[in-house]
Write a protein that holds these residues in place. Structure first.
Motif, PDB file in Angstrom:
ATOM      1  N   TYR A   1     -33.412 -25.093  78.225  1.00  0.00           N
ATOM      2  CA  TYR A   1     -34.424 -24.510  79.228  1.00  0.00           C
ATOM      3  C   TYR A   1     -34.531 -22.848  78.903  1.00  0.00           C
ATOM      4  N   LEU A   2     -35.813 -22.323  78.864  1.00  0.00           N
ATOM      5  CA  LEU A   2     -36.329 -20.984  78.479  1.00  0.00           C
ATOM      6  C   LEU A   2     -36.772 -20.001  79.511  1.00  0.00           C
ATOM      7  N   GLY A   3     -37.302 -20.625  80.368  1.00  0.00           N
ATOM      8  CA  GLY A   3     -37.843 -20.058  81.563  1.00  0.00           C
ATOM      9  C   GLY A   3     -39.030 -20.788  82.350  1.00  0.00           C
ATOM     10  N   ASP A   4     -39.894 -20.169  83.057  1.00  0.00           N
ATOM     11  CA  ASP A   4     -41.068 -20.599  83.772  1.00  0.00           C
ATOM     12  C   ASP A   4     -42.262 -19.877  83.285  1.00  0.00           C
ATOM     13  N   ILE A   5     -43.325 -21.011  83.513  1.00  0.00           N
ATOM     14  CA  ILE A   5     -44.729 -20.324  83.095  1.00  0.00           C
ATOM     15  C   ILE A   5     -45.548 -20.591  84.535  1.00  0.00           C
ATOM     16  N   HIS A   6     -46.402 -19.266  84.888  1.00  0.00           N
ATOM     17  CA  HIS A   6     -47.542 -19.559  85.875  1.00  0.00           C
ATOM     18  C   HIS A   6     -49.008 -19.603  85.020  1.00  0.00           C
ATOM     19  N   ILE A   7     -49.534 -20.875  85.371  1.00  0.00           N
ATOM     20  CA  ILE A   7     -50.899 -21.006  84.705  1.00  0.00           C
ATOM     21  C   ILE A   7     -51.892 -20.306  85.573  1.00  0.00           C
ATOM     22  N   ILE A   8     -52.721 -19.446  84.954  1.00  0.00           N
ATOM     23  CA  ILE A   8     -53.680 -18.446  85.676  1.00  0.00           C
ATOM     24  C   ILE A   8     -55.024 -19.044  85.363  1.00  0.00           C
ATOM     25  N   HIS A   9     -55.423 -19.521  84.152  1.00  0.00           N
ATOM     26  CA  HIS A   9     -56.686 -20.032  83.819  1.00  0.00           C
ATOM     27  C   HIS A   9     -56.478 -21.407  83.067  1.00  0.00           C
ATOM     28  N   ARG A  10     -57.549 -22.396  83.586  1.00  0.00           N
ATOM     29  CA  ARG A  10     -57.286 -23.710  82.853  1.00  0.00           C
ATOM     30  C   ARG A  10     -58.408 -23.911  82.018  1.00  0.00           C
ATOM     31  N   GLY A  11     -58.448 -24.908  81.085  1.00  0.00           N
ATOM     32  CA  GLY A  11     -59.451 -25.164  80.075  1.00  0.00           C
ATOM     33  C   GLY A  11     -58.731 -25.795  78.838  1.00  0.00           C
ATOM     34  N   LYS A  12     -59.434 -25.975  77.943  1.00  0.00           N
ATOM     35  CA  LYS A  12     -59.031 -26.817  76.719  1.00  0.00           C
ATOM     36  C   LYS A  12     -57.859 -25.971  76.256  1.00  0.00           C
TER      37      LYS A  12
END
Length: 344
Positions: free
Chosen positions: A195-206
């Motif tokens: 486990y390295l950390g977390d990520i918050h997705i702010i823009h979706r797309g390909k």
């Protein structure tokens, strides 16, 4: 080619007879720090038989939970042993202490878990082994916005493979480690992960964009995303024998290079597809040694393999399709990769 003949259904394992210890108390008061396994060992030769003797108290809220102060009584009905709560605060009612000018109520103490829960909590929140079918299809980081090679908290990164219709915006980031193979056929069935950390997705797309948060180690391209675990886990485990025949092996250890002991965690190569469930107890055997017998007759082989030796018990606490996490409940010898796991 003739049609394949289906195999006959596997017979369910024979039930282990319930054996009460000669030293079993007729009455036991639950103490703070007791686990269900500890309490079962006071009464039974085989603690996993506890569900067969536990009698629910319908007038008590959460009758499967045990609290400090509960009085457990052993009695017999038609020759069969039973244990139920017959005394304590939940049966007699909590005392009310009147103070001036207010009334103070004493709350119930916290429930005592069936096992040392602090040991398994990290494995429920952040997995350490992930099934291959889940990990190989997981989205991965491809690059950072500012072209750096290693990333940390607040860095913006690009993610490939995230479903366009995914509603979740928070994920955990893991780095793949050594693959785990099925000892029977060599197939890869899982990956050890970090486990390295977390990520918050702010823009979706390909190619999605995300911001890293709470990183414990540096992140790099190729690290994978798994859904962030933000749910309440059920820490109630009722130890019992598996409902199906289990023939498994230990394929990985945690927090150890070569061997583990009581209250450490192992991975076995069986899961839900084999019928394993949370709370199932398995016996652990060490392979018998192969030795040279100098006293063998001419008709006997000089090489002889000794019987397998029973060395411990584990309880399954998290299951996947082909692998499971299990906690070592008891061990008379160090437990290692390759030890056998089967019905107790």
């Amino acid at each position: 080619m003739p049609a394949a003949t289906p195999l006959p259904p596997e017979k369910p394992p024979a039930a282990t007879p319930v054996k009460i210890k000669p030293t079993a108390p007729k009455r036991y008061v639950v103490k703070k720090g007791d686990t269900l396994w500890d309490i079962a060992e006071h009464f039974l030769h085989s603690p996993w038989n506890w569900p067969e003797i536990w009698y629910d108290n319908p007038h008590i809220k959460n009758p499967h939970w045990i609290y400090p102060g509960d009085v457990l009584t052993l009695y017999y009905v038609n020759g069969k042993p039973r244990i139920s709560i017959t005394g304590g605060p939940r049966v007699s009612g909590l005392p009310t202490v009147i103070l001036k000018p207010s009334v103070e109520y004493q709350a119930l103490p916290r429930t005592e878990h069936p096992i040392p829960i602090q040991t398994i909590t990290p494995f429920l929140v952040h997995p350490r082994v992930v099934p291959v079918e889940l990990f190989d299809k997981a989205p991965h980081i491809v690059a950072a916005a500012d072209r750096r090679i290693l990333y940390s908290s607040d860095n913006r990164v690009y993610v490939r493979g995230l479903p366009a219709d995914a509603k979740q915006s928070w994920y955990s980031v893991y780095r793949p480690g050594p693959p785990l193979k099925d000892p029977k056929n060599g197939d890869i069935i899982g990956h050890e992960v970090v486990y390295l950390g977390d990520i918050h997705i702010i823009h979706r797309g390909k190619i999605a964009t995300g911001v890293l948060e709470h990183t414990r180690e540096e992140v790099s391209a190729g690290d994978r995303l798994l859904p962030l675990a933000r749910k309440h886990y059920d820490y109630t485990f009722m130890p019992r024998a598996p409902k199906t025949q289990i023939h498994a092996q230990i394929i990985a250890l945690f927090n150890s290079i070569s061997m583990v002991g009581q209250y450490q965690v192992v991975v076995i190569d069986s899961g839900t597809r084999d019928g394993l469930e949370r709370g199932d107890v398995l016996a652990i055997d060490q392979h018998g040694r192969t030795i040279n017998d100098p006293y063998a007759t001419r008709q006997e082989s000089r090489q002889v393999t000794l019987p397998n030796e029973h060395i411990g018990l584990v309880m399954v606490f998290r299951t996947f399709k082909r692998i499971s996490y299990a906690l070592v409940m008891s061990a008379t010898k160090p437990i290692t990769v390759g030890n056998l796991a089967h019905n107790p």
